[in-house]
Design a protein around this motif. Structure first.
Motif, PDB file in Angstrom:
ATOM      1  N   GLY A 266      70.606  -6.328  20.516  1.00 43.01           N
ATOM      2  CA  GLY A 266      69.488  -7.270  20.614  1.00 43.01           C
ATOM      3  C   GLY A 266      69.917  -8.626  21.144  1.00 43.01           C
ATOM      4  N   GLU A 267      71.066  -9.111  20.704  1.00 42.74           N
ATOM      5  CA  GLU A 267      71.561 -10.411  21.181  1.00 42.74           C
ATOM      6  C   GLU A 267      71.941 -10.339  22.658  1.00 42.74           C
ATOM      7  OE1 GLU A 267      71.490 -13.310  19.540  1.00 42.74           O
ATOM      8  OE2 GLU A 267      70.448 -12.158  17.994  1.00 42.74           O
TER       9      GLU A 267
ATOM     10  N   LYS B 277      68.680 -15.059  30.281  1.00 42.08           N
ATOM     11  CA  LYS B 277      68.900 -16.501  30.099  1.00 42.08           C
ATOM     12  C   LYS B 277      70.293 -16.872  30.602  1.00 42.08           C
ATOM     13  CE  LYS B 277      66.093 -16.271  25.893  1.00 42.08           C
ATOM     14  NZ  LYS B 277      66.139 -16.381  24.410  1.00 42.08           N
TER      15      LYS B 277
ATOM     16  N   SER C 146      68.653 -10.324  24.588  1.00 41.66           N
ATOM     17  CA  SER C 146      68.026 -11.655  24.607  1.00 41.66           C
ATOM     18  C   SER C 146      68.710 -12.576  25.614  1.00 41.66           C
ATOM     19  CB  SER C 146      68.086 -12.290  23.212  1.00 41.66           C
ATOM     20  OG  SER C 146      67.358 -11.527  22.282  1.00 41.66           O
TER      21      SER C 146
END
Length: 204
Positions: free
Chosen positions: A86-87, A94, A90
């Motif tokens: 998940g990290e 970005k 994410s």
């Protein structure tokens, strides 16, 4: 020329990684430990850009510890792997991390497990896995010799076969490897494989 690989045996999981810190044609050090002890029963082996590798694995380690501190129970290996994925997902749109991860752990309910997580946040539970240039040879060796229910001795013998193959096939092969194991007794370092010592043993 990074090489990270691992496998699951009968009641344990093993990770192995080269210990070379390299930039371009320079070797900065040959004792870099690329396998982090995440908590008492989890290991994370990472390959990729050195800054991302160190920063991201430390970030995961501290967040896993924070979860246990807040809730009084540790994350399972599956939960830790999903959190890691998940990290990475994410960060992907970005400031992505150039890091590939093998996460090994042992849980009382489910036993040993190994998770393959790459830099674009792909995750799979696997019996064996590898990253880096060494994966071309270690995966083929494991395809040939791996079987479910391997003993520790059989698994270490297979790891040694992979290391020997990597050293003999890669033009610029990493000289040293670290091997770590996780089982019901916890996560710990098992052995180092150093080419100077191996050559001395072979000539004796």
């Amino acid at each position: 020329m990074e090489c990270v690989f691992g496998l699951v045996g009968d009641g344990f999981a093993i990770l192995a990684a080269d210990t070379s810190a390299v930039h371009s044609i320079l070797v900065h050090k040959s004792n870099e430990d690329k396998i982090m002890v995440l908590d008492s029963h989890k290991l994370v082996a990472a390959s990729g850009e050195p800054g991302d590798r160190v920063q991201f694995t430390e970030f995961i380690q501290k967040n896993v510890a924070l979860y246990q501190f807040r809730n009084g129970i540790p994350l399972t290996t599956a939960a830790a792997a999903n959190f890691t994925r998940g990290e990475l997902a994410s960060a992907l749109r970005k400031n992505p991390y150039a890091v590939n991860i093998l996460m090994a752990g042992y849980d009382k309910e489910t036993g040993p497990s190994l998770y393959y997580i790459d830099y674009i946040a792909t995750m799979h539970k696997v019996d064996k896995g590898a990253f880096g240039y060494g994966s071309y040879f270690s995966l083929s060796m494991m395809d040939r010799h791996y079987h479910s229910g391997m003993t520790v001795e059989e698994a270490i013998d297979l790891v040694d076969k992979c290391i020997i193959e990597i050293r003999s096939r890669l033009v610029v092969a990493p000289p040293n490897f670290v091997i770590k194991i996780v089982d019901k007794d916890g996560a710990r370092e098992y052995a180092w494989r150093e080419s100077v010592k191996d050559a001395h043993v072979a000539s004796a």
